[in-house]
Scaffold this active site. Structure first.
Site, PDB file in Angstrom:
ATOM      1  N   TYR A   1       0.057  11.266  56.768  1.00  0.00           N
ATOM      2  CA  TYR A   1       0.364  10.142  57.678  1.00  0.00           C
ATOM      3  C   TYR A   1       0.382  10.619  59.125  1.00  0.00           C
ATOM      4  O   TYR A   1      -0.227  10.009  60.008  1.00  0.00           O
ATOM      5  CB  TYR A   1       1.719   9.523  57.303  1.00  0.00           C
TER       6      TYR A   1
ATOM      7  N   GLU B   1       6.240  11.143  64.269  1.00  0.00           N
ATOM      8  CA  GLU B   1       5.766  12.023  63.185  1.00  0.00           C
ATOM      9  C   GLU B   1       4.660  12.957  63.668  1.00  0.00           C
ATOM     10  O   GLU B   1       4.392  13.978  63.048  1.00  0.00           O
ATOM     11  CB  GLU B   1       5.240  11.180  62.016  1.00  0.00           C
TER      12      GLU B   1
ATOM     13  N   GLY C   1      16.693  12.452  48.923  1.00  0.00           N
ATOM     14  CA  GLY C   1      16.039  13.765  49.023  1.00  0.00           C
ATOM     15  C   GLY C   1      16.764  14.638  50.045  1.00  0.00           C
ATOM     16  O   GLY C   1      17.933  14.994  49.864  1.00  0.00           O
TER      17      GLY C   1
ATOM     18  N   THR D   1       2.975  -8.866  59.416  1.00  0.00           N
ATOM     19  CA  THR D   1       3.865  -9.081  58.273  1.00  0.00           C
ATOM     20  C   THR D   1       4.856  -7.932  58.075  1.00  0.00           C
ATOM     21  O   THR D   1       5.701  -7.993  57.181  1.00  0.00           O
ATOM     22  CB  THR D   1       3.041  -9.249  56.972  1.00  0.00           C
TER      23      THR D   1
ATOM     24  N   ASP E   1       8.037  -4.418  62.396  1.00  0.00           N
ATOM     25  CA  ASP E   1       7.869  -4.539  63.849  1.00  0.00           C
ATOM     26  C   ASP E   1       7.073  -5.782  64.212  1.00  0.00           C
ATOM     27  O   ASP E   1       7.358  -6.438  65.226  1.00  0.00           O
ATOM     28  CB  ASP E   1       7.119  -3.313  64.408  1.00  0.00           C
TER      29      ASP E   1
ATOM     30  N   GLN F   1      -0.770   2.144  56.915  1.00  0.00           N
ATOM     31  CA  GLN F   1      -0.036   2.611  55.740  1.00  0.00           C
ATOM     32  C   GLN F   1       1.037   3.483  56.380  1.00  0.00           C
ATOM     33  O   GLN F   1       0.756   4.588  56.845  1.00  0.00           O
ATOM     34  CB  GLN F   1      -0.965   3.391  54.818  1.00  0.00           C
TER      35      GLN F   1
ATOM     36  N   SER G   1       3.389   7.599  66.750  1.00  0.00           N
ATOM     37  CA  SER G   1       4.643   7.914  66.065  1.00  0.00           C
ATOM     38  C   SER G   1       5.170   9.307  66.397  1.00  0.00           C
ATOM     39  O   SER G   1       4.397  10.254  66.573  1.00  0.00           O
ATOM     40  CB  SER G   1       4.391   7.821  64.556  1.00  0.00           C
TER      41      SER G   1
HETATM   42  P1  NDP Z   1       5.434  -1.701  58.117  1.00  0.00           P
HETATM   43  O1  NDP Z   1       5.072  -0.748  57.041  1.00  0.00           O
HETATM   44  O2  NDP Z   1       6.660  -2.541  57.980  1.00  0.00           O
HETATM   45  O3  NDP Z   1       4.204  -2.698  58.371  1.00  0.00           O
HETATM   46  C1  NDP Z   1       2.879  -2.265  58.232  1.00  0.00           C
HETATM   47  C2  NDP Z   1       1.962  -3.447  58.437  1.00  0.00           C
HETATM   48  O4  NDP Z   1       0.596  -2.999  58.326  1.00  0.00           O
HETATM   49  C3  NDP Z   1       2.130  -4.574  57.416  1.00  0.00           C
HETATM   50  O5  NDP Z   1       2.018  -5.812  58.085  1.00  0.00           O
HETATM   51  C4  NDP Z   1       0.937  -4.373  56.483  1.00  0.00           C
HETATM   52  O6  NDP Z   1       0.504  -5.547  55.856  1.00  0.00           O
HETATM   53  C5  NDP Z   1      -0.108  -3.918  57.502  1.00  0.00           C
HETATM   54  N1  NDP Z   1      -1.276  -3.281  56.879  1.00  0.00           N
HETATM   55  C6  NDP Z   1      -1.272  -2.224  56.027  1.00  0.00           C
HETATM   56  N2  NDP Z   1      -2.533  -1.920  55.660  1.00  0.00           N
HETATM   57  C7  NDP Z   1      -3.357  -2.798  56.297  1.00  0.00           C
HETATM   58  C8  NDP Z   1      -4.754  -2.993  56.328  1.00  0.00           C
HETATM   59  N3  NDP Z   1      -5.596  -2.234  55.604  1.00  0.00           N
HETATM   60  N4  NDP Z   1      -5.253  -3.974  57.110  1.00  0.00           N
HETATM   61  C9  NDP Z   1      -4.423  -4.772  57.828  1.00  0.00           C
HETATM   62  N5  NDP Z   1      -3.093  -4.642  57.832  1.00  0.00           N
HETATM   63  C10 NDP Z   1      -2.557  -3.664  57.070  1.00  0.00           C
HETATM   64  O7  NDP Z   1       5.514  -0.834  59.480  1.00  0.00           O
HETATM   65  P2  NDP Z   1       6.489  -0.989  60.747  1.00  0.00           P
HETATM   66  O8  NDP Z   1       6.533  -2.408  61.140  1.00  0.00           O
HETATM   67  O9  NDP Z   1       7.731  -0.248  60.495  1.00  0.00           O
HETATM   68  O10 NDP Z   1       5.682  -0.141  61.848  1.00  0.00           O
HETATM   69  C11 NDP Z   1       4.668  -0.743  62.643  1.00  0.00           C
HETATM   70  C12 NDP Z   1       3.714   0.343  63.121  1.00  0.00           C
HETATM   71  O11 NDP Z   1       4.424   1.292  63.900  1.00  0.00           O
HETATM   72  C13 NDP Z   1       3.031   1.140  62.016  1.00  0.00           C
HETATM   73  O12 NDP Z   1       1.747   1.476  62.467  1.00  0.00           O
HETATM   74  C14 NDP Z   1       3.885   2.394  61.896  1.00  0.00           C
HETATM   75  O13 NDP Z   1       3.113   3.453  61.375  1.00  0.00           O
HETATM   76  C15 NDP Z   1       4.266   2.597  63.343  1.00  0.00           C
HETATM   77  N6  NDP Z   1       5.525   3.261  63.585  1.00  0.00           N
HETATM   78  C16 NDP Z   1       6.669   2.799  63.014  1.00  0.00           C
HETATM   79  C17 NDP Z   1       7.883   3.373  63.308  1.00  0.00           C
HETATM   80  C18 NDP Z   1       9.152   2.898  62.696  1.00  0.00           C
HETATM   81  O14 NDP Z   1      10.153   3.618  62.769  1.00  0.00           O
HETATM   82  N7  NDP Z   1       9.190   1.701  62.108  1.00  0.00           N
HETATM   83  C19 NDP Z   1       7.976   4.494  64.264  1.00  0.00           C
HETATM   84  C20 NDP Z   1       6.698   4.878  64.834  1.00  0.00           C
HETATM   85  C21 NDP Z   1       5.537   4.272  64.506  1.00  0.00           C
HETATM   86  P3  NDP Z   1       1.052  -6.006  54.385  1.00  0.00           P
HETATM   87  O15 NDP Z   1       2.303  -6.794  54.659  1.00  0.00           O
HETATM   88  O16 NDP Z   1      -0.067  -6.828  53.872  1.00  0.00           O
HETATM   89  O17 NDP Z   1       1.310  -4.769  53.595  1.00  0.00           O
HETATM   90  P1  GDR Z   2      10.112   8.819  58.251  1.00  0.00           P
HETATM   91  O1  GDR Z   2      11.171   7.774  57.654  1.00  0.00           O
HETATM   92  O2  GDR Z   2       9.484   9.643  57.215  1.00  0.00           O
HETATM   93  O3  GDR Z   2      10.808   9.516  59.378  1.00  0.00           O
HETATM   94  O4  GDR Z   2       8.979   7.833  58.806  1.00  0.00           O
HETATM   95  P2  GDR Z   2      11.969   7.752  56.269  1.00  0.00           P
HETATM   96  O5  GDR Z   2      13.064   6.784  56.476  1.00  0.00           O
HETATM   97  O6  GDR Z   2      11.069   7.533  55.101  1.00  0.00           O
HETATM   98  O7  GDR Z   2      12.541   9.258  56.157  1.00  0.00           O
HETATM   99  C1  GDR Z   2      13.414   9.802  57.130  1.00  0.00           C
HETATM  100  C2  GDR Z   2      13.990  11.124  56.625  1.00  0.00           C
HETATM  101  O8  GDR Z   2      14.884  10.859  55.540  1.00  0.00           O
HETATM  102  C3  GDR Z   2      14.653  11.827  54.531  1.00  0.00           C
HETATM  103  N1  GDR Z   2      15.052  11.307  53.223  1.00  0.00           N
HETATM  104  C4  GDR Z   2      14.514  10.247  52.596  1.00  0.00           C
HETATM  105  N2  GDR Z   2      13.540   9.385  52.962  1.00  0.00           N
HETATM  106  C5  GDR Z   2      13.222   8.381  52.118  1.00  0.00           C
HETATM  107  N3  GDR Z   2      12.276   7.488  52.486  1.00  0.00           N
HETATM  108  N4  GDR Z   2      13.819   8.243  50.902  1.00  0.00           N
HETATM  109  C6  GDR Z   2      14.798   9.102  50.469  1.00  0.00           C
HETATM  110  O9  GDR Z   2      15.319   8.967  49.380  1.00  0.00           O
HETATM  111  C7  GDR Z   2      15.168  10.148  51.372  1.00  0.00           C
HETATM  112  N5  GDR Z   2      16.081  11.147  51.299  1.00  0.00           N
HETATM  113  C8  GDR Z   2      16.009  11.839  52.426  1.00  0.00           C
HETATM  114  C9  GDR Z   2      13.160  12.105  54.602  1.00  0.00           C
HETATM  115  O10 GDR Z   2      12.850  13.343  53.951  1.00  0.00           O
HETATM  116  C10 GDR Z   2      12.936  12.106  56.107  1.00  0.00           C
HETATM  117  O11 GDR Z   2      13.171  13.400  56.599  1.00  0.00           O
HETATM  118  C11 GDR Z   2       9.314   6.623  59.472  1.00  0.00           C
HETATM  119  C12 GDR Z   2       8.182   5.621  59.206  1.00  0.00           C
HETATM  120  O12 GDR Z   2       8.541   4.364  59.723  1.00  0.00           O
HETATM  121  C13 GDR Z   2       6.895   6.076  59.879  1.00  0.00           C
HETATM  122  O13 GDR Z   2       5.900   5.070  59.740  1.00  0.00           O
HETATM  123  C14 GDR Z   2       7.193   6.318  61.361  1.00  0.00           C
HETATM  124  O14 GDR Z   2       6.033   6.760  62.015  1.00  0.00           O
HETATM  125  C15 GDR Z   2       8.307   7.332  61.511  1.00  0.00           C
HETATM  126  O15 GDR Z   2       9.466   6.846  60.855  1.00  0.00           O
HETATM  127  C16 GDR Z   2       8.666   7.595  62.978  1.00  0.00           C
END
Ligand code: NDP
Ligand code: GDR
Length: 334
Positions: A147, A125, A209, A10, A13, A81, A123
């Protein structure tokens, strides 16, 4: 037809990966946790093409049951999360789901379907306070948030199951990837959505921020292709997936506002309340291994990404206004 099971279907990705695997001819089973509201909007359009199964990364039995029932050939663990600021507010939940949840899923696979190929969503991160620039598969880790620490646990337990049990487990170390399906709490979409609101007169400012943080941003549909490619390799290993370019948050703002014909300095306010207890200042990945071994290439540049996100939100807000559904002129602060 191979069966792929996706946790986190959901999320941003999960929805793109499901589409991609369906295009490749896979059967797709999506793991969804119990919710009081449905249908999940990102996969509404796929509901008649995928199967959904209830399970939670908190709950060992539920994971074992879905693996047992569907006997998947491929398992993509995208559930987490995933919002970094929330990991300081809920560090234990983040550790349970984003960290220990990986072990629960791997245990379920090991016990019921050990020959399945597993993808773990690691990630950038994990690099946190970076030890070298650019970051590769060999760069040491130094996470800077609960995280990042939880993801590092997930990463190493994935490596450990590969080495301990000979399981086919790959860990994709993906750098930030965005899209119009990104939640508005992440900075890219927070900016693009707010730009659209400002353009339509629904908001007058954007509070952010750290404007100096630099990220390596790519386009989510490109990045899910890399996940699928990893599981087609004969030998499992870990890959960095990144664009190789780094840009500051302020550059994202500048381009996003310019796309709507606006000057970002008229609207953006740097709010100390939005700074993180510890931030990651600079990320830029070297995806040479993914390019050479997987044949992976990104198709959307940073400029194109910003433009497509702003254009999508301009169209979305216009539709919302047209239907009388204009959202309140505020979006989550973090
Ligand atoms: P999202 O936050 O959009 O999606 C997270 C998903 O995890 C949702 O489907 C959520 O379900 C589900 N989830 C959360 N808690 C639970 C649980 N307890 N049991 C089962 N499912 C759960 O993340 P992204 O799609 O952006 O990212 C996908 C993955 O890749 C994540 O693990 C993220 O940490 C990692 N990642 C993402 C990056 C990015 O830039 N997007 C970069 C690197 C890594 P629900 O809809 O119910 O909340
Ligand atoms: P990140 O993504 O923490 O890299 O994690 P995010 O977009 O939240 O932040 C990127 C950078 O932007 C700065 N920033 C702010 N961020 C948010 N969210 N809101 C603000 O108002 C703001 N202002 C400045 C942040 O400080 C940060 O430096 C994402 C997630 O998808 C993770 O799950 C994943 O693993 C990493 O990318 C790779």
């Amino acid at each position: 037809m191979p069966t792929a099971l996706i946790t986190g279907i959901t999320g941003q990705d999960g929805s793109y990966l499901a589409e991609h695997l369906l295009d490749l001819g896979h059967e797709v089973v999506g793991v969804v946790r119990h919710s009081s509201s449905e249908p999940p909007p990102r996969i509404e359009h796929l509901r008649d093409r995928i199967e959904l199964a209830g399970a939670d990364l908190f709950d060992q039995t539920s994971l074992l049951n879905v693996i047992d029932r569907y006997q998947p050939d491929e398992v993509y663990n995208l559930a987490a999360q995933s919002f970094v600021p929330a990991s300081w507010q809920q560090p234990i939940l983040t550790g349970e789901v984003t960290g220990l949840g990986v072990t629960r899923l791997l245990e379920a696979v090991r016990l019921s379907r050990p020959e399945a190929r597993v993808y773990q969503a690691s990630s950038s991160e994990m690099f946190g306070k970076v030890h070298e620039v650019p970051q590769t598969e060999r760069t040491p880790f130094y996470p800077r948030s609960p995280y990042g620490v939880a993801k590092l646990y997930g990463h190493w337990i994935a490596v450990n199951y590969r080495e301990s049990y000979g399981m086919h487990v790959c860990s994709g170390i993906l750098f930030n990837h965005e899209s119009p399906r990104r939640s508005t709490e992440f900075v890219s979409r927070k900016i693009s959505y707010r730009v659209a609101q400002i353009k339509h007169g629904l908001a007058h400012e954007l509070r952010l921020g750290n404007l100096d943080a630099r990220r390596d941003w790519g386009y989510a549909p490109d990045y899910v292709r890399a996940m699928a490619l990893m599981l087609q390799q004969p030998e499992p290993r870990d890959y960095v997936v990144a664009s190789g370019e780094t840009h500051a948050v302020r550059e994202f703002c500048e381009l996003a506002f310019a796309t709507a014909g606006l000057d970002w300095t008229d609207f953006v306010i740097s709010d100390p309340a939005l700074l993180r207890p510890a931030d990651v200042d600079l990320l830029v990945g070297d995806a040479t291994l993914a390019r050479t071994e997987l044949g992976w290439e990104p198709t959307v540049s940073f400029r194109e990404l910003v433009r497509l996100m702003v254009e999508a939100d301009l169209a979305l807000v216009e539709t919302e206004v047209g239907r009388g559904l204009a959202p309140p002129a505020s979006i989550p602060r973090r």
